[in-house]
Design a protein around this motif. Structure first.
Motif, mmCIF file in Angstrom:
data_model
loop_
_atom_site.group_PDB
_atom_site.id
_atom_site.type_symbol
_atom_site.label_atom_id
_atom_site.label_comp_id
_atom_site.label_asym_id
_atom_site.label_seq_id
_atom_site.Cartn_x
_atom_site.Cartn_y
_atom_site.Cartn_z
ATOM 1 N N PHE A 176 0.878 -1.005 0.002
ATOM 2 C CA PHE A 176 0.040 -0.094 0.010
ATOM 3 C C PHE A 176 1.026 1.401 0.208
ATOM 4 C CE2 PHE A 176 -1.965 3.517 2.315
ATOM 5 C CZ PHE A 176 -3.047 3.810 1.809
ATOM 6 N N ALA A 177 1.667 1.239 0.778
ATOM 7 C CA ALA A 177 2.736 2.242 1.003
ATOM 8 C C ALA A 177 3.331 2.766 -0.427
ATOM 9 C CB ALA A 177 3.859 2.297 2.181
ATOM 10 N N VAL B 172 1.320 9.846 5.188
ATOM 11 C CA VAL B 172 1.435 11.215 4.570
ATOM 12 C C VAL B 172 1.657 11.150 3.065
ATOM 13 C CG1 VAL B 172 2.621 13.602 4.406
ATOM 14 C CG2 VAL B 172 2.032 12.219 6.571
ATOM 15 N N GLY B 173 2.226 10.498 2.564
ATOM 16 C CA GLY B 173 2.650 10.288 0.975
ATOM 17 C C GLY B 173 1.647 9.539 0.220
ATOM 18 N N PRO C 116 7.748 4.606 -7.885
ATOM 19 C CA PRO C 116 7.318 4.756 -6.356
ATOM 20 C C PRO C 116 8.636 4.215 -5.649
ATOM 21 C CG PRO C 116 6.314 2.649 -7.379
ATOM 22 C CD PRO C 116 7.061 3.370 -8.495
ATOM 23 N N SER C 117 8.830 4.806 -4.209
ATOM 24 C CA SER C 117 9.673 4.827 -3.482
ATOM 25 C C SER C 117 8.985 4.249 -2.034
ATOM 26 C CB SER C 117 10.697 5.894 -3.174
ATOM 27 O OG SER C 117 9.997 6.828 -2.984
ATOM 28 N N PRO C 118 9.713 3.395 -1.061
ATOM 29 C CA PRO C 118 8.979 3.225 0.046
ATOM 30 C C PRO C 118 8.457 4.313 0.640
ATOM 31 C CG PRO C 118 11.003 1.887 -0.431
ATOM 32 C CD PRO C 118 11.068 2.952 -1.453
ATOM 33 N N SER C 119 7.944 3.658 2.102
ATOM 34 C CA SER C 119 6.995 4.688 2.719
ATOM 35 C C SER C 119 6.589 5.721 1.889
ATOM 36 C CB SER C 119 7.518 5.049 3.739
ATOM 37 O OG SER C 119 6.922 3.992 4.530
#
Length: 424
Positions: free
Chosen positions: A328-329, A351-352, A416-419
């Protein structure tokens, strides 16, 4: 909290356009003018919206009943309604009734008027979902003539890119295109055709099997998903894009469905998280328009528990190798316009992973007070967090310029990057 003077200019990822009458008339071959989408002014015989089903019946010339403008396409008769364009009306005046173009707010279908209404609402840029094609092009998917349906999809996309989001929009309207849902290879080609001219978002169904289409758990959609993955095209799913709004019974009033609209997003998100698609297509990103965000934390918690404890018998051990909350993140965005509870629990969502919207010109819209609603509900958040929710995340996701504008030369999103007054 920021003052009214410094509240960030809004980038709304969920507004709507009411297509003007000429969209298909001007773009389809002449042989289709009598069966392709066209506007007819006619009386309403009857109309209901119960149990999540919208059922209008068009009368004939000379019949009694309120007069409205109807989209006619093959055997489909779909009226324009007050719910399509409700902004500017008192809440108690917003009823399920047919209307004409002259009775709707011009910003619903006219670019110049739309920009003016965006200015009133502190909105800089906006993504717009369709009306007549429905939220992901179901209208063309259900049509009998596939050749005409494909031409209808392409005509809409050409209008969206070249006219609605054309030079007069000055980069403030962000294109969202459709695909021929009945053929994943054709869908992939349409994604690539539009990506080549700067489009970074495509509409898709939240629950395709409700449309008689393959589920996301099959490999049938892989050509389409691969095209999105390779072009940085975001898969945008609006509530109701499965043509089946949540309801509890056939006689449940619309208020029941309106309260639980997020349910389709909830079901859909679990489908995607357990599908293995994010691991196969690492650049794929999806967003849920008008789904709100307050429900997300528990679903992620439950999905992680199921994945951790039940994946051996749950059918996902071989394809979902990371906790769903991590997927999801990296891949999923929730969209809200009025969700104080979700904002109080923002850390549990991420937040992201949150985007702001105004839902213009629908009855749920916060127009013309989207800034005031945002200020009220985000008052406990740091200014840099507000900036991300209101515009920063959208800029990154949709590949907009640093100023939040769209243009064919805008860079593709990073990994996409983590968190109108009708002419008849």
């Amino acid at each position: 909290m920021e003052t009214q003077e410094t509240f960030p200019k809004i980038i709304s990822v969920d507004d709507h356009t009411v297509e003007p009458p000429h969209v298909w008339r001007d773009r389809l071959p002449s042989k289709y003018h009598d069966i392709g989408p066209r506007i007819v002014r006619a009386p309403l015989k009857e109309m209901t919206f119960m149990g999540g089903k919208f059922a209008p019946v068009m009368g004939e010339k000379g019949d009694d009943g309120p007069i409205g403008d109807w989209w006619v396409y093959e055997d489909l008769h779909r009226p324009l309604t007050r719910l399509d364009t409700a902004v500017g009306y008192d809440r108690d005046e917003i009823k399920l009734e047919v209307i004409t173009y002259e009775q709707m707010r011009p910003g619903s279908y006219d670019v110049t008027a739309r920009l003016a209404d965006m200015d009133v609402n502190h909105v800089q840029s906006a993504v717009c979902f369709p009306t007549f094609p429905r939220f992901c092009g179901q209208t063309f998917t259900e049509a009998k003539d596939r050749e005409l349906g494909l031409l209808g999809v392409r005509a809409y996309n050409d209008w969206m890119v070249e006219e609605w989001c054309g030079p007069q929009a000055r980069g403030r309207l962000i294109p969202l295109t459709l695909i021929p849902l009945w053929d994943a290879e054709l869908a992939a080609a349409e994604v690539r055709r539009n990506a080549a001219r700067g489009v970074r978002a495509v509409a898709f169904s939240e629950i395709p099997p409700h449309l008689g289409l393959p589920s996301i758990h099959t490999d049938e959609w892989d050509p389409f998903l691969r095209a999105c993955d390779e072009t940085g095209t975001v898969v945008a799913m609006h509530i109701g894009s499965s043509s089946k709004m949540p309801s509890t019974s056939a006689d449940a009033p619309p208020a029941v469905g309106s309260t639980i609209t997020f349910a389709n997003c909830c079901f859909s998100m679990v489908d995607w998280l357990m599908s293995g698609k994010f691991e196969r297509f690492p650049n794929l990103r999806i967003m849920y328009a008008e789904g709100q965000i307050g429900w997300i934390p528990y679903i992620l918690e439950r999905a992680d528990v199921v994945w951790e404890e039940n994946r051996a018998w749950g059918g996902v051990a071989d394809k979902v190798t990371r906790p769903p909350s991590e997927l999801f993140a990296d891949h999923v965005y929730g969209c809200f316009f009025d969700d104080a509870f979700g904002l109080r629990n923002l850390d549990s969502v991420g937040v992201g992973n949150v985007l702001y919207e105004t839902d213009y010109p629908h009855s749920d819209s916060t127009w013309p007070k989207s800034k005031e609603v945002g200020e009220s509900q985000m008052g406990h958040l740091a200014p840099d967090v507000v900036e991300r929710l209101v515009r920063g995340n959208a800029i990154e996701l949709l590949g907009l310029t640093d100023d939040g504008l769209w243009g064919p030369s805008a860079p593709a999103p990073s990994s996409p990057s983590p968190s109108p007054s009708a002419s008849r």
